[in-house]
Design an enzyme around this catalytic site. Sequence first.
Site, PDB file in Angstrom:
ATOM      1  N   ILE A 121       0.914  -1.166   0.157  1.00 37.41           N
ATOM      2  CA  ILE A 121       0.170  -0.152  -0.038  1.00 37.41           C
ATOM      3  C   ILE A 121       0.954   1.215  -0.244  1.00 37.41           C
ATOM      4  CG2 ILE A 121      -1.767   1.543   1.474  1.00 37.41           C
ATOM      5  CD1 ILE A 121      -2.761  -1.419   2.418  1.00 37.41           C
ATOM      6  N   GLU A 122       0.749   2.077  -1.035  1.00 38.46           N
ATOM      7  CA  GLU A 122       1.639   3.341  -1.299  1.00 38.46           C
ATOM      8  C   GLU A 122       0.933   4.481  -1.309  1.00 38.46           C
ATOM      9  OE1 GLU A 122       4.646   2.369  -4.110  1.00 38.46           O
ATOM     10  OE2 GLU A 122       4.446   0.128  -3.863  1.00 38.46           O
ATOM     11  N   GLN A 123      -0.397   4.631  -0.674  1.00 40.12           N
ATOM     12  CA  GLN A 123      -1.076   5.935  -0.843  1.00 40.12           C
ATOM     13  C   GLN A 123      -0.731   6.761   0.190  1.00 40.12           C
ATOM     14  OE1 GLN A 123      -5.146   3.815  -0.363  1.00 40.12           O
ATOM     15  NE2 GLN A 123      -4.012   2.307  -1.216  1.00 40.12           N
TER      16      GLN A 123
END
Length: 360
Positions: A121-123
């Site tokens: 997850i790279e948000q």
Amino acid sequence: MSWFLVFLSSVLVVCGANRCPCQRPELCRPIREERDFEVFVFDVGGKTWKSYNWSMVTTVAMFGKYDAELMCYAHSKRARVVLKGDVHISYIVDQQNRTAWITERVKLAKSQFMDGINIDIEQAVEEGSPEYYALTDLVKETTEAFHREMPGSQVSFDVAWSPKCIDKRCYDYVTIAESCDLLFVMSYDEQSQIMGDCIAMANAPVSQTLDAYDQYLNLKIDPKKLVMGVPWYGYDYPCLNLSQEGICSIPKVPFRGAPCSDAAGKQKTYKWIMKQVNSSLSGRMWDSKQQAPYFNYKDQQGQIHQVWYDDPQSICPKANSVKSKGLRGIGMWNGNILDYGDETVARQQTAMMWNALLGC
């Protein structure tokens, strides 16, 4: 009768989903033993995995289409195969949604005879926001569920190259590290936010990369939870201007608050780079400050490009620091993008990239 046939076919599909696809049924058993040193490989699909250096591989994160043959082969080499975990953070702020997502991931991992999950997850997340706490809870609850339902399974989480809110990813890195088994540190794309001059630079400058591990360690994160990720790709930048000193000015492409970014370039595989460098204007050059190779070439339209990448010379000092800093291991994005062809030079280049993971 038709209803019965539909019901029967549904039962067969469900049962078939859990049927071991390996020629040897024991290969569907989960890999539970821990390795002292991790070599963590991201696989994005295809069959190039057949040419990996399996004497080194300990974990494969399957980011392409599910490949039962890969699972069986990895297990025959006592390597784990883990699922990709990705979800919009806004969705899992709700506890019920979070639990449902975790339950579905566990079920999928079991049905595919996998050995854990890699949460990617790279948000962007603001510190102290509902998403901040939801993400932290997601990692904790996912780890608990996998360890409970699949004893010995591995849960890893991908983090930015530095814990200092890179790309506005202001996560609770300390608690996340405590919750899961491994943090895969993505030590690449380090020019995603260029605050200074808009110029082409190394994907993962050595000094900057290694300083960031000290930042993680200064947070009192256990070094045995950190896996260093290195890039097996580079960036191809079109130059607006190439100065006499060889500095390539690049277009301004903003990203998450920064006026310039590596989005001005295109990612290129090591396989492509090794072919392109031979026909380049400059040949391979070396930047002693960033400790990275690069070259210039002209495209068919006459546009000058500058390509920055990593090779064994730039990877070796990083790999050496894995041992000197006592980290858990090393890995790459991604395993598929070397040249696994039959040409002698290509085979040598590929072998050198694998060997560089263990240092020099």
